[in-house]
Design an enzyme around this catalytic site. Sequence first.
Site, PDB file in Angstrom:
ATOM      1  N   ASN A   1      -1.718  -1.290  -5.268  1.00  0.00           N
ATOM      2  CA  ASN A   1      -1.636  -2.603  -5.905  1.00  0.00           C
ATOM      3  C   ASN A   1      -1.266  -3.593  -4.807  1.00  0.00           C
ATOM      4  O   ASN A   1      -0.110  -3.640  -4.380  1.00  0.00           O
ATOM      5  CB  ASN A   1      -0.570  -2.578  -7.014  1.00  0.00           C
ATOM      6  CG  ASN A   1      -0.376  -3.947  -7.652  1.00  0.00           C
ATOM      7  OD1 ASN A   1      -1.116  -4.893  -7.343  1.00  0.00           O
ATOM      8  ND2 ASN A   1       0.610  -4.056  -8.522  1.00  0.00           N
TER       9      ASN A   1
ATOM     10  N   GLU B   1       5.769  -7.402 -13.176  1.00  0.00           N
ATOM     11  CA  GLU B   1       5.782  -8.768 -12.623  1.00  0.00           C
ATOM     12  C   GLU B   1       5.021  -9.730 -13.536  1.00  0.00           C
ATOM     13  O   GLU B   1       5.376 -10.902 -13.664  1.00  0.00           O
ATOM     14  CB  GLU B   1       5.193  -8.751 -11.193  1.00  0.00           C
ATOM     15  CG  GLU B   1       6.180  -8.102 -10.221  1.00  0.00           C
ATOM     16  CD  GLU B   1       5.549  -7.416  -9.019  1.00  0.00           C
ATOM     17  OE1 GLU B   1       4.360  -7.651  -8.736  1.00  0.00           O
ATOM     18  OE2 GLU B   1       6.264  -6.635  -8.362  1.00  0.00           O
TER      19      GLU B   1
ATOM     20  N   SER C   1       8.541   1.743  -4.835  1.00  0.00           N
ATOM     21  CA  SER C   1       8.975   2.168  -3.489  1.00  0.00           C
ATOM     22  C   SER C   1       8.484   3.575  -3.134  1.00  0.00           C
ATOM     23  O   SER C   1       9.156   4.312  -2.414  1.00  0.00           O
ATOM     24  CB  SER C   1      10.492   2.070  -3.343  1.00  0.00           C
ATOM     25  OG  SER C   1      10.916   0.723  -3.513  1.00  0.00           O
TER      26      SER C   1
ATOM     27  N   HIS D   1       1.772  -4.990 -15.782  1.00  0.00           N
ATOM     28  CA  HIS D   1       2.706  -4.830 -14.669  1.00  0.00           C
ATOM     29  C   HIS D   1       3.977  -5.622 -14.959  1.00  0.00           C
ATOM     30  O   HIS D   1       3.917  -6.713 -15.538  1.00  0.00           O
ATOM     31  CB  HIS D   1       2.057  -5.305 -13.359  1.00  0.00           C
ATOM     32  CG  HIS D   1       2.839  -4.883 -12.157  1.00  0.00           C
ATOM     33  ND1 HIS D   1       3.987  -5.528 -11.771  1.00  0.00           N
ATOM     34  CD2 HIS D   1       2.649  -3.861 -11.284  1.00  0.00           C
ATOM     35  CE1 HIS D   1       4.479  -4.905 -10.704  1.00  0.00           C
ATOM     36  NE2 HIS D   1       3.689  -3.901 -10.389  1.00  0.00           N
TER      37      HIS D   1
ATOM     38  N   GLU E   1       6.755   2.425 -13.913  1.00  0.00           N
ATOM     39  CA  GLU E   1       7.352   1.765 -12.757  1.00  0.00           C
ATOM     40  C   GLU E   1       8.701   1.165 -13.153  1.00  0.00           C
ATOM     41  O   GLU E   1       8.746   0.085 -13.756  1.00  0.00           O
ATOM     42  CB  GLU E   1       6.445   0.640 -12.258  1.00  0.00           C
ATOM     43  CG  GLU E   1       5.062   1.087 -11.862  1.00  0.00           C
ATOM     44  CD  GLU E   1       4.396   0.090 -10.933  1.00  0.00           C
ATOM     45  OE1 GLU E   1       4.071   0.479  -9.811  1.00  0.00           O
ATOM     46  OE2 GLU E   1       4.232  -1.080 -11.314  1.00  0.00           O
TER      47      GLU E   1
ATOM     48  N   GLY F   1       9.624  -2.654  -4.985  1.00  0.00           N
ATOM     49  CA  GLY F   1       9.815  -3.530  -3.829  1.00  0.00           C
ATOM     50  C   GLY F   1      11.246  -3.568  -3.324  1.00  0.00           C
ATOM     51  O   GLY F   1      11.606  -4.421  -2.515  1.00  0.00           O
TER      52      GLY F   1
ATOM     53  N   LYS G   1      -1.098  -6.682  -4.945  1.00  0.00           N
ATOM     54  CA  LYS G   1      -0.400  -7.873  -5.468  1.00  0.00           C
ATOM     55  C   LYS G   1      -1.014  -9.136  -4.859  1.00  0.00           C
ATOM     56  O   LYS G   1      -2.213  -9.171  -4.631  1.00  0.00           O
ATOM     57  CB  LYS G   1       1.108  -7.739  -5.227  1.00  0.00           C
ATOM     58  CG  LYS G   1       1.655  -6.416  -5.794  1.00  0.00           C
ATOM     59  CD  LYS G   1       3.149  -6.329  -5.845  1.00  0.00           C
ATOM     60  CE  LYS G   1       3.559  -4.990  -6.458  1.00  0.00           C
ATOM     61  NZ  LYS G   1       4.993  -4.823  -6.579  1.00  0.00           N
TER      62      LYS G   1
HETATM   63  P1  13P Z   1       6.305  -1.152  -4.308  1.00  0.00           P
HETATM   64  O1  13P Z   1       5.563   0.112  -3.956  1.00  0.00           O
HETATM   65  O2  13P Z   1       6.137  -2.231  -3.280  1.00  0.00           O
HETATM   66  O3  13P Z   1       7.716  -0.885  -4.674  1.00  0.00           O
HETATM   67  O4  13P Z   1       5.595  -1.735  -5.620  1.00  0.00           O
HETATM   68  C1  13P Z   1       5.360  -0.887  -6.675  1.00  0.00           C
HETATM   69  C2  13P Z   1       4.485  -1.606  -7.631  1.00  0.00           C
HETATM   70  O5  13P Z   1       4.900  -2.558  -8.276  1.00  0.00           O
HETATM   71  C3  13P Z   1       3.102  -1.166  -7.756  1.00  0.00           C
HETATM   72  O6  13P Z   1       2.484  -1.752  -8.845  1.00  0.00           O
END
Ligand code: 13P
Length: 252
Positions: free
Chosen positions: A9, A99, A215, A97, A169, A175, A11
């Site tokens: 992803n 976010e 992560s 997601h 997640e 992150g 982002k």
């Molecule tokens: P990270 O791997 O950067 O922690 O992000 C995970 C994520 O949100 C994947 O959709």
Amino acid sequence: MRKKIVAGNWKCNTTVQEGIELAKAVNELVAKEGNKNVVVVLGTPFTHLTSVVASVDASRIGVASQNCAAEAKGAFTGEVSAAMVKSTGAGYVILGHSERREYYNETSETLNKKVALSFANGLTPIYCCGEPLSIREAGTQNGFVKTQLDETIFNLSAEEFLKLVIAYEPIWAIGTGVTASTQQAQDMLAYIRSLIADKFGAAVAEETSILYGGSCNAKNAAELFSQPDIDGGLIGGASLKAEDFIQIINGF
Ligand code: 13P
């Protein structure tokens, strides 16, 4: 047998040119040394989809958008429909997601529309769920995730449900560099699988790919993927480096 899947992803990262470079680098590494038993997916910004589809071998790498509109078409300025995503050649769509839920107020109601439109357009949803830190600290994560699923994809028919992928997640692990422990990830994925079995039956639960995200990186992927209920990963930061991403793919 259910699929092993490693999905990146990206982002809101990379220009189109950088994205093409990254996709080509991943494509080359996957062709050269990628584990053939793993389905690889690149989740790119909308603007990159067509170019990334053209830059990878479709028999080895799928492409995903990170969202789609909750409406089929019409006067919704700035939105990108599931049909538009499909027309780029992408086969997947990341939905729900954390976010998007947090920063763009995505609700279960909106997500139900997006899931339905994704299916109507032949896209495979990678449906995300996961709890915030406060819920984990209170120890009520199972109930929280169950509600997220009960309000959305658990209302699908078994036939449709079999076509999607779930990604768990935990928000506190995204992150942050704080990965869920292997046991925490395994426990939650086993729990989600048990809920699927209760709802749709054991055979459907066995067939459903459930990914862990948060992560996940080149160092911890192999241990996470060694668990019986962890069918792969949804990878943020570490998917932006082809060398790291291939190690995650080869974590199986
Ligand atoms: P990270 O791997 O950067 O922690 O992000 C995970 C994520 O949100 C994947 O959709």
